[in-house]
Design an enzyme around this catalytic site. Structure first.
Site, mmCIF file in Angstrom:
data_model
loop_
_atom_site.group_PDB
_atom_site.id
_atom_site.type_symbol
_atom_site.label_atom_id
_atom_site.label_comp_id
_atom_site.label_asym_id
_atom_site.label_seq_id
_atom_site.Cartn_x
_atom_site.Cartn_y
_atom_site.Cartn_z
ATOM 1 N N LYS A 1 5.647 36.584 -47.233
ATOM 2 C CA LYS A 1 6.357 36.085 -46.046
ATOM 3 C C LYS A 1 6.876 37.295 -45.272
ATOM 4 C CE LYS A 1 9.871 32.864 -44.442
ATOM 5 N NZ LYS A 1 10.299 33.760 -43.343
ATOM 6 N N ASP B 1 8.628 39.578 -42.580
ATOM 7 C CA ASP B 1 9.912 39.471 -41.900
ATOM 8 C C ASP B 1 9.784 40.013 -40.480
ATOM 9 O OD1 ASP B 1 12.556 38.988 -41.521
ATOM 10 O OD2 ASP B 1 13.294 40.596 -42.815
ATOM 11 N N GLU C 1 10.702 39.380 -47.934
ATOM 12 C CA GLU C 1 11.565 38.209 -47.781
ATOM 13 C C GLU C 1 11.208 37.067 -48.721
ATOM 14 O OE1 GLU C 1 13.273 35.427 -44.131
ATOM 15 O OE2 GLU C 1 11.473 36.608 -43.848
#
Length: 330
Positions: free
Chosen positions: A31, A33, A176
């Site tokens: 994921k 950021d 993240e």
């Protein structure tokens, strides 16, 4: 060939990792950021459109050559614009220096000092044909086949059948979290689907700025804290003050953005508690930011929120409270 159609990004739901017994049905990606964009490559031209439909192409000129890296095919790609810190980790605060720039000379300087990378993770359209109905695994194969590697863009690795390893790797790398995607899932533009699950390592929350309080001590001439809220049933509900996470440069930039937005009345409903309102300067609720926090309190306040930066990829009225990341609960 006709003009490429316009799409809106598919969105992930916040949740827990898929159960171990179902892991063979899922793929897992880091994921990133950063800022979500759809990249439209047509001929030798590139357009970058943010999640809320803004054209941000001119802000990131180092990505222009991507248009020549798709094998001569017109395509629509989905990805995240990321900036890295000195340790090589994705950093939303570093990306802040690039996100809101509109002046050509300043942008040219920042391309050298704060370059960005576009992490591409999906393809929606190729030539004259949409591919959103192709399962995730097929779209990933197509994406890897279409996009030639470049200095400022990449198609990052994804993990099949091994969610726990992907999540642990994201923690070790200071990322993240991960996004888990059902292997057979199609791409649903504009939909927040349970076929995509974002699993976070930290608690973050988007917020709307509704005011600021006067600073004290060395901040006496600037801002002390931001008064922030989220929308509930169409009303902006106050969720706390954010007084940490700011650099001197950030304070100056926020001050310049907030000054023309000042208004005589509070945008929050119900009203802010008297103690917080006493030194407040109210502003039109148009700026969206993101904070990291410890937890939600029983009275719906953010405990120990720290400022991460402004976001320009989401309308204020779409900012609502996110549920607690399940793997962090307790």
């Amino acid at each position: 060939m006709g003009e490429l159609p316009t799409y809106t990004p598919m969105l992930a739901q916040l949740g827990a990792p898929p159960p171990p017994g179902e892991d063979d049905e899922w793929g897992h990606e880091m994921k990133w950021d950063g800022v979500r964009v759809l990249a439209y490559a047509e001929g030798s031209a590139l357009r970058l459109i943010s999640r809320n439909g803004r054209d941000v192409t001119a802000t990131y000129p180092e990505l222009y050559p991507l248009a020549g890296a798709t094998g001569g095919r017109d395509v629509v790609l989905d990805g995240e614009i990321v900036a890295f810190d000195e340790a090589g980790r994705p950093s939303f605060s570093v990306l802040q220096h690039r996100m809101h720039q509109r002046h050509d000379e300043r942008i040219r300087h920042l391309v050298a000092s704060v370059p960005v990378t576009l992490m591409l993770f999906d393809v929606l359209h190729v030539g004259a044909e949409p591919v959103i109905g192709v399962p995730y695994t097929g779209r990933r194969e197509l994406l890897e086949d279409i996009v030639a590697p470049g200095a400022r863009w990449q198609v990052p690795v994804w993990f099949r059948d091994d969610g726990p390893h992907a999540l642990e790797l994201s923690r070790r790398l200071g990322i993240e979290g991960v996004v888990s995607k059902r292997l057979r899932s199609v791409y649903r533009p504009g939909r927040r689907s349970p076929d995509w699950i974002k699993v976070k390592n930290v608690r973050t929350q988007e917020v709307v700025v509704g005011g600021w309080s006067t600073g004290q001590g060395r901040r006496a001439s600037t801002m002390g804290a931001l008064l922030v809220g989220v929308y509930e049933s169409g009303r902006l509900a106050y969720v706390g003050n954010v007084g940490t996470g700011f650099t001197d440069e950030t304070l100056r930039e926020l001050g310049a953005l907030l000054a023309p937005l000042e208004r005589p009345t509070s945008p929050f409903d119900p009203p802010v508690p008297r103690e917080q309102a006493r030194t407040a300067h109210w502003v039109d609720p148009v700026l969206v930011g993101e904070v990291q926090y410890a937890e939600w309190t029983p009275d719906a306040r953010l405990r120990h929120p720290s400022w991460r930066g402004l976001r320009d990829d989401k309308p204020p009225t779409e900012v609502t409270r996110e549920s607690e990341p399940p793997q962090l609960a307790g």
